[in-house]
Design an enzyme around this catalytic site. Structure first.
Site, short mmCIF file in Angstrom:
data_model
loop_
_atom_site.label_atom_id
_atom_site.label_comp_id
_atom_site.label_asym_id
_atom_site.label_seq_id
_atom_site.Cartn_x
_atom_site.Cartn_y
_atom_site.Cartn_z
N ASP A 113 0.86 -1.18 0.00
CA ASP A 113 0.00 0.00 0.00
C ASP A 113 0.89 1.23 0.00
O ASP A 113 1.79 1.36 0.84
CB ASP A 113 -0.90 -0.02 1.23
CG ASP A 113 -1.84 1.17 1.29
OD1 ASP A 113 -1.35 2.29 1.57
OD2 ASP A 113 -3.04 0.99 1.07
N GLY A 114 0.65 2.14 -0.94
CA GLY A 114 1.53 3.31 -1.07
C GLY A 114 1.57 4.17 0.17
O GLY A 114 2.64 4.66 0.56
N ASP B 251 0.89 8.42 -8.61
CA ASP B 251 0.05 8.10 -9.76
C ASP B 251 -0.77 6.85 -9.46
O ASP B 251 -0.88 5.95 -10.28
CB ASP B 251 0.92 7.91 -11.01
CG ASP B 251 0.08 7.81 -12.28
OD1 ASP B 251 -1.07 8.28 -12.28
OD2 ASP B 251 0.59 7.24 -13.27
#
Length: 268
Positions: free
Chosen positions: A127-128, A145
């Site tokens: 998970d970013g 992005d």
């Protein structure tokens, strides 16, 4: 993510194209990554796999006008890896980490001719937001992005996330965020960005309808001068076939608009 205006809506739509699972649209000269039939996540030219075929990706590379020689870049959202491939080819010696939450997207990396992991490139399945929070090393550039079927993941738009991004940037660093102009919460996200980056944010339209690109800077000498943007675009253009002069012109218009708005605020 960009809108796919060329998709033939009259054809039947297979179930996987409505589910949000990644799938490929393979044409004679181009390979595209989709989560649904309305938008395209990434495209690759088969003749030139490292070319940036979508305008919003070329616009995101405008960070070079603000930080011309980054040593370390981290990107949230792999897609087809267009930005990763471009940076690895055009920025010699750069260290690049791509973070992607969906293993099914990562599984397509060979289809998009992404290089294998190595000393200066790696793809991390995470998970970013969690990754940024746990990062130990700082970076020069952050590229955000990350999109899902419903658009911008909310965990990548919170004040806490932007605060962590600011903390993970080196002094002089730049965060670039691909935003969906049709999101009802867009102005809220921009307000959070400006708050976390002390107002050092420039917003431009991307070259596709629907995308906007925000540049958030951790720079004491922000904003750059109009002449600095012009001269840097001319210096970098020969090595970067991505129309940096056009991106510089859009950044200059954003700067002029910012200055006019601040001038009205002081006179009010």
């Amino acid at each position: 993510m960009a809108r796919d205006d060329d998709y033939e809506l009259r054809q039947s739509v297979p179930p996987e194209r409505l589910s949000g699972r990644p799938y490929l649209k393979d044409e004679a000269d181009e390979l595209a990554l989709h989560f649904d039939f309305r938008t395209v996540q990434s495209t690759m030219s088969k003749a030139d796999p490292t070319a940036l075929t979508l305008g919003y990706t070329r616009s995101m590379m405008g960070f070079l006008l603000l930080h011309p020689e980054p040593a370390r870049i981290a990107m949230i959202g792999l897609g087809g890896g267009s930005l990763a491939k471009y940076c690895l080819q055009r920025l010699p010696g750069v260290d690049f980490t791509a973070v992607e939450i969906d293993p099914a997207v990562i599984a397509l990396r060979d289809e998009f001719r992404l290089p294998p992991d190595g000393d200066n490139f790696r793809v991390v399945c995470a998970d970013g937001a969690d990754y940024i929070r746990a990062m130990e090393d700082s970076v020069d550039v952050l590229l955000i992005d990350g999109f899902c079927l419903d658009g911008l993941p909310r965990q990548l738009c919170t004040t806490a996330f932007y605060d962590y991004c600011y903390a993970r940037l080196k002094p002089g660093g730049v965060m670039v965020v691909n935003l969906w102009a049709g999101d009802d919460l867009l102005q809220l996200y921009l307000g959070r960005l400006r708050q976390c980056f002390d107002g050092r944010v420039l917003l431009i339209d991307a070259q596709e309808e629907g995308n906007q690109i925000a540049f958030a800077c951790k720079q004491e000498d922000f904003p750059p001068s109009l002449e600095q943007l012009r001269s840097r675009s001319n210096e970098l253009a020969p090595a970067h076939p991505i129309d940096l002069p056009d991106t510089a012109a859009r950044l200059r218009r954003a700067l002029e608009g910012r200055r006019k708005q601040r001038g009205r605020g002081r006179s009010a």
